[in-house]
Design a protein around this motif. Structure first.
Motif, PDB file in Angstrom:
ATOM      1  N   ILE A 259      38.231 -36.101  -1.957  1.00  0.00           N
ATOM      2  CA  ILE A 259      37.071 -35.096  -1.218  1.00  0.00           C
ATOM      3  C   ILE A 259      35.961 -36.262  -0.666  1.00  0.00           C
ATOM      4  CG2 ILE A 259      35.224 -33.660  -1.645  1.00  0.00           C
ATOM      5  CD1 ILE A 259      36.847 -32.567  -4.040  1.00  0.00           C
ATOM      6  N   THR A 260      36.016 -36.042   0.625  1.00  0.00           N
ATOM      7  CA  THR A 260      35.041 -36.783   1.611  1.00  0.00           C
ATOM      8  C   THR A 260      33.546 -36.676   1.529  1.00  0.00           C
ATOM      9  OG1 THR A 260      35.662 -35.676   3.614  1.00  0.00           O
ATOM     10  CG2 THR A 260      37.033 -37.785   3.044  1.00  0.00           C
ATOM     11  N   GLU A 261      32.789 -36.909   2.377  1.00  0.00           N
ATOM     12  CA  GLU A 261      31.461 -36.616   2.370  1.00  0.00           C
ATOM     13  C   GLU A 261      31.107 -35.043   2.463  1.00  0.00           C
ATOM     14  OE1 GLU A 261      28.413 -36.966   1.286  1.00  0.00           O
ATOM     15  OE2 GLU A 261      28.625 -39.088   2.293  1.00  0.00           O
ATOM     16  N   ILE A 262      30.196 -34.558   1.998  1.00  0.00           N
ATOM     17  CA  ILE A 262      29.909 -33.095   1.967  1.00  0.00           C
ATOM     18  C   ILE A 262      28.690 -32.967   2.802  1.00  0.00           C
ATOM     19  CG2 ILE A 262      29.330 -31.187   0.578  1.00  0.00           C
ATOM     20  CD1 ILE A 262      31.992 -31.914   0.024  1.00  0.00           C
ATOM     21  N   GLY A 263      28.725 -32.012   3.681  1.00  0.00           N
ATOM     22  CA  GLY A 263      27.648 -31.500   4.374  1.00  0.00           C
ATOM     23  C   GLY A 263      27.695 -30.011   4.912  1.00  0.00           C
ATOM     24  N   LEU A 264      26.608 -29.393   5.512  1.00  0.00           N
ATOM     25  CA  LEU A 264      26.679 -28.142   5.899  1.00  0.00           C
ATOM     26  C   LEU A 264      27.576 -27.688   7.148  1.00  0.00           C
ATOM     27  CD1 LEU A 264      22.779 -27.448   5.403  1.00  0.00           C
ATOM     28  CD2 LEU A 264      24.441 -27.161   3.705  1.00  0.00           C
ATOM     29  N   ASP A 265      28.495 -27.152   7.096  1.00  0.00           N
ATOM     30  CA  ASP A 265      29.322 -26.491   8.009  1.00  0.00           C
ATOM     31  C   ASP A 265      30.102 -25.325   7.613  1.00  0.00           C
ATOM     32  OD1 ASP A 265      30.380 -26.417  10.474  1.00  0.00           O
ATOM     33  OD2 ASP A 265      31.797 -28.183  10.167  1.00  0.00           O
ATOM     34  N   HIS A 266      30.626 -24.665   8.595  1.00  0.00           N
ATOM     35  CA  HIS A 266      31.105 -23.267   8.157  1.00  0.00           C
ATOM     36  C   HIS A 266      30.380 -22.442   7.001  1.00  0.00           C
ATOM     37  CE1 HIS A 266      34.818 -24.625  10.205  1.00  0.00           C
ATOM     38  NE2 HIS A 266      34.727 -25.682   9.729  1.00  0.00           N
ATOM     39  N   THR A 267      28.979 -22.288   7.447  1.00  0.00           N
ATOM     40  CA  THR A 267      28.165 -21.788   6.229  1.00  0.00           C
ATOM     41  C   THR A 267      28.374 -20.635   6.093  1.00  0.00           C
ATOM     42  OG1 THR A 267      26.369 -21.749   7.841  1.00  0.00           O
ATOM     43  CG2 THR A 267      26.290 -23.742   6.556  1.00  0.00           C
ATOM     44  N   ARG A 268      28.787 -19.752   6.987  1.00  0.00           N
ATOM     45  CA  ARG A 268      29.085 -18.312   6.909  1.00  0.00           C
ATOM     46  C   ARG A 268      29.949 -18.020   5.883  1.00  0.00           C
ATOM     47  NH1 ARG A 268      28.667 -16.072  13.331  1.00  0.00           N
ATOM     48  NH2 ARG A 268      26.758 -16.869  13.901  1.00  0.00           N
ATOM     49  N   ILE A 269      31.028 -18.971   5.902  1.00  0.00           N
ATOM     50  CA  ILE A 269      32.209 -18.711   5.018  1.00  0.00           C
ATOM     51  C   ILE A 269      31.936 -19.375   3.776  1.00  0.00           C
ATOM     52  CG2 ILE A 269      34.748 -19.081   4.539  1.00  0.00           C
ATOM     53  CD1 ILE A 269      34.759 -18.833   8.046  1.00  0.00           C
ATOM     54  N   LEU A 270      31.672 -20.759   3.859  1.00  0.00           N
ATOM     55  CA  LEU A 270      31.260 -21.308   2.544  1.00  0.00           C
ATOM     56  C   LEU A 270      30.300 -21.495   1.770  1.00  0.00           C
ATOM     57  CD1 LEU A 270      33.496 -24.683   3.876  1.00  0.00           C
ATOM     58  CD2 LEU A 270      34.513 -22.576   2.764  1.00  0.00           C
ATOM     59  N   GLY A 271      29.147 -20.879   2.508  1.00  0.00           N
ATOM     60  CA  GLY A 271      27.867 -21.087   1.692  1.00  0.00           C
ATOM     61  C   GLY A 271      26.976 -21.798   2.395  1.00  0.00           C
ATOM     62  N   THR A 272      25.641 -21.694   2.049  1.00  0.00           N
ATOM     63  CA  THR A 272      24.592 -22.344   2.860  1.00  0.00           C
ATOM     64  C   THR A 272      23.786 -23.213   2.196  1.00  0.00           C
ATOM     65  OG1 THR A 272      22.922 -20.413   2.006  1.00  0.00           O
ATOM     66  CG2 THR A 272      23.968 -19.960   4.021  1.00  0.00           C
ATOM     67  N   ASP A 273      24.335 -23.723   1.031  1.00  0.00           N
ATOM     68  CA  ASP A 273      23.692 -24.842   0.286  1.00  0.00           C
ATOM     69  C   ASP A 273      24.754 -25.957   0.047  1.00  0.00           C
ATOM     70  OD1 ASP A 273      24.248 -24.489  -2.749  1.00  0.00           O
ATOM     71  OD2 ASP A 273      23.658 -22.645  -1.865  1.00  0.00           O
ATOM     72  N   MET A 274      24.270 -27.197  -0.329  1.00  0.00           N
ATOM     73  CA  MET A 274      25.298 -28.043  -0.606  1.00  0.00           C
ATOM     74  C   MET A 274      26.225 -27.964  -1.749  1.00  0.00           C
ATOM     75  SD  MET A 274      25.169 -30.642   1.811  1.00  0.00           S
ATOM     76  CE  MET A 274      25.104 -32.510   0.949  1.00  0.00           C
ATOM     77  N   GLU A 275      25.586 -27.360  -2.913  1.00  0.00           N
ATOM     78  CA  GLU A 275      26.204 -27.217  -4.342  1.00  0.00           C
ATOM     79  C   GLU A 275      27.374 -26.141  -4.170  1.00  0.00           C
ATOM     80  OE1 GLU A 275      25.149 -25.602  -8.385  1.00  0.00           O
ATOM     81  OE2 GLU A 275      24.014 -27.375  -7.625  1.00  0.00           O
ATOM     82  N   THR A 276      26.859 -24.915  -3.313  1.00  0.00           N
ATOM     83  CA  THR A 276      28.220 -23.799  -2.896  1.00  0.00           C
ATOM     84  C   THR A 276      29.131 -24.640  -2.224  1.00  0.00           C
ATOM     85  OG1 THR A 276      26.333 -22.460  -2.985  1.00  0.00           O
ATOM     86  CG2 THR A 276      28.361 -21.593  -2.197  1.00  0.00           C
ATOM     87  N   ILE A 277      28.896 -25.186  -1.273  1.00  0.00           N
ATOM     88  CA  ILE A 277      30.045 -25.829  -0.326  1.00  0.00           C
ATOM     89  C   ILE A 277      30.783 -26.735  -1.283  1.00  0.00           C
ATOM     90  CG2 ILE A 277      30.520 -27.572   1.559  1.00  0.00           C
ATOM     91  CD1 ILE A 277      28.220 -25.976   3.149  1.00  0.00           C
ATOM     92  N   ALA A 278      29.861 -27.689  -2.054  1.00  0.00           N
ATOM     93  CA  ALA A 278      30.640 -28.706  -2.962  1.00  0.00           C
ATOM     94  C   ALA A 278      31.774 -27.915  -4.058  1.00  0.00           C
ATOM     95  CB  ALA A 278      29.753 -29.683  -3.595  1.00  0.00           C
ATOM     96  N   ALA A 279      31.589 -26.794  -4.309  1.00  0.00           N
ATOM     97  CA  ALA A 279      32.254 -26.033  -5.050  1.00  0.00           C
ATOM     98  C   ALA A 279      33.510 -25.715  -4.605  1.00  0.00           C
ATOM     99  CB  ALA A 279      31.242 -24.778  -5.664  1.00  0.00           C
TER     100      ALA A 279
END
Length: 531
Positions: A259-279
């Motif tokens: 798992i490379t660097e985590i950032g905010l992208d595809h927020t409509r699908i993956l979530g709007t905060d870092m922890e949700t996207i990281a999950a």
């Protein structure tokens, strides 16, 4: 046949095809013979008039017109027997059931996929699991490394595949999206599969895809896995498409997850905060499968530590295990020294530009270290050569020197920051023209705030994508006030406009969307298939 002399080999080939069709027609009582003959004639015309789209290798107009027995004999080359049999199968069924939709040529295959692309995206693994089961589960028949992340996963994937190939392994590579040609997504030994092979794979999988209601990405994932299994790759490097947990690639059980660097992208699908996207990214972690985590953010690292324990995966962190030093950035590439445990790499050369590629290379070095611990033979020379030879198109790519032309696939805030750093620290130029096109579901406001103030001239355009943002909306952003903004909705005109106003010591940069920079590559007559 369009007035051309027909060789004896071609006549023989036609007789073989004709006999096979006549033999089969006995089982079809209600099909008029005239209909069958007319269908076969139509298909022959298609093959002869459009030889590049034909599924028959070696059959082309020049082979018919030019008396050359060696060239014609290739039509019956036993080395291509299996592929020829599959092609005959396609031709036969197309001739009897022309309404069936079985792709006869490359354009047919693309049209079929386009129809699946139009379907509403549904996250989940049910369809891809059913589809792979109908294909005898190819995902279980090759070894792999699985890579997810917000930024850097494509470059990391490309670097790792290059190193493994330099180590002597027969590699597979699966990435998305593509820039110019859909075949870029599926590669063997660094080269995209051929049009012929792509057509045959799509024809082979079509019925199962329709039965399982598979989407565009699910079909391509299944094709990639099938190709890797059938071609007997030693190891495939597989990049996720979106997220990880519910991504179609997540049915493989890899040797290693990354798992490379985590950032905010595809927020409509993956979530709007870092922890949700990281999950969502953590969804590729599997019990007993080691993993490398590339994040440089302590809070994200702490989150993954909890996820690793919960999922039974042993994690290694780049920020704890790899040290880089003496980094030298230049337009020609990057030099650095690195420590991975007790192993030192001096003067590693990265062909890919930018300080962020140092972070990606550090991740790759830890991946290599982990694979070595599993018994994979990766010589140190292969690491040096693999990094120096890595090609990953439109990632801070310097296409031309005078004037300088740079293409970058930055499509979110983090990517824009990395591009801005490179523009300020690496490239020397007099004036900067930024040609910018972006999709409406991206954080275009943040990207504009980072990139637009750097440019002397900004040309806004519209990517060739249904999700493209209207450039006039971009022009209304507060950051655009006082800037030199011009709008050309058609990409070709925008690029021509930029180049006409650029001098030999200026820099032209195209960015904002992978789809957009892919269109620029196409305009320049470039491809990204590794051919």
């Amino acid at each position: 046949m369009i007035g051309s002399p027909v060789s004896s080999t071609f006549r023989k080939y036609s007789r073989i095809l004709g006999l096979s069709l006549l033999f089969e027609i006995y089982s079809i009582k209600d099909l008029p013979i005239v209909t069958l003959v007319m269908n076969v004639v139509t298909i022959y015309q298609e093959i002869l008039l459009h030889p590049r789209n034909s599924p028959f290798p070696g059959l082309n107009i020049s082979a018919v017109n030019i008396p050359h027995p060696i060239r014609r004999s290739r039509l019956l080359d036993l080395h291509r027997g299996i592929r020829l049999t599959l092609s005959l199968q396609i031709l036969y069924w197309k001739s009897i059931f022309p309404w069936s939709g079985i792709p006869l040529n490359y354009d047919d295959a693309l049209q079929f996929l386009s129809g699946r692309h139009a379907k509403d995206m549904k996250l989940g693994l049910e369809n891809i699991r059913s589809l792979l089961a109908r294909l005898d589960n190819p995902e279980r028949r090759f070894k792999s490394v699985h890579i997810a992340g917000t930024n850097g996963k494509g470059s990391t994937t490309a670097m790792l595949e290059s190193i493994l190939r330099e180590s002597g392994y027969r590699t597979g590579l699966y990435t998305s999206p593509h820039l110019v040609d859909i075949r870029e997504r599926i590669r063997i030994g660094g080269v995209a599969i051929s049009r012929r092979d792509f057509l045959l794979e799509i024809a082979d999988i079509q019925a199962a895809a329709e039965e399982t209601n598979a989407s565009f990405f699910e079909i391509l994932t299944a094709v990639g896995f099938k190709v890797f299994a059938d071609r007997g790759v030693d190891i495939a490097v597989v990049e996720t498409g979106l997220g990880g947990r519910l991504d179609a690639t997540n049915l493989i059980t890899p040797e290693l997850a990354v798992i490379t660097e985590i950032g905010l992208d595809h927020t409509r699908i993956l979530g709007t905060d870092m922890e949700t996207i990281a999950a969502e990214k953590a969804g590729i972690l599997k019990p007993g499968v080691p993993a490398v985590i590339g994040t440089q953010i302590t809070a994200v690292k702490n989150f993954f530590e909890g996820e690793g324990k919960r999922r039974g995966a042993v994690l290694r962190y780049v920020m704890d295990s790899v040290k880089t030093e003496n980094i030298r950035l230049a337009e020609s590439g990057t030099l650095l020294n690195a420590w991975v445990g007790d192993r030192r790499f001096r003067d590693l050369r990265l062909r890919l530009l930018g300080a962020h590629q140092v972070e990606n290379a550090a991740t790759v070095l830890l991946i290599v270290d982990e694979l070595r611990s599993q018994g994979w033979a990766i010589p140190e020379r292969a690491v040096y050569d693999g990094l120096a030879k890595t090609v990953w198109r439109a990632r801070l790519e310097l296409l031309q020197i005078a004037p300088k032309i740079v293409l970058d696939s930055a499509h979110n805030g983090l990517g824009a920051k990395r591009l801005a750093h490179a523009i300020e620290e690496i490239f020397l130029y007099r004036n900067l023209t930024l040609v910018f096109g972006v999709l409406s579901d991206k954080d275009y406001g943040t990207m504009a705030e980072i990139l637009f103030p750097l440019a002397d001239r900004i040309i806004l355009t519209r990517p060739d994508n249904e999700r493209a943002l209207d450039p006039y909306i971009l022009a209304e952003l507060p950051v655009c006030r006082g800037l030199r903004i011009e709008i050309s909705e058609e990409i070709g005109r925008a690029w021509e406009f930029a180049m006409k106003r650029t001098r030999h010591n200026d820099l032209v940069c195209a960015a904002g969307s992978i789809y957009f920079v892919g269109e620029i590559l196409r305009l320049m007559g470039e491809n990204a298939c590794g051919e």
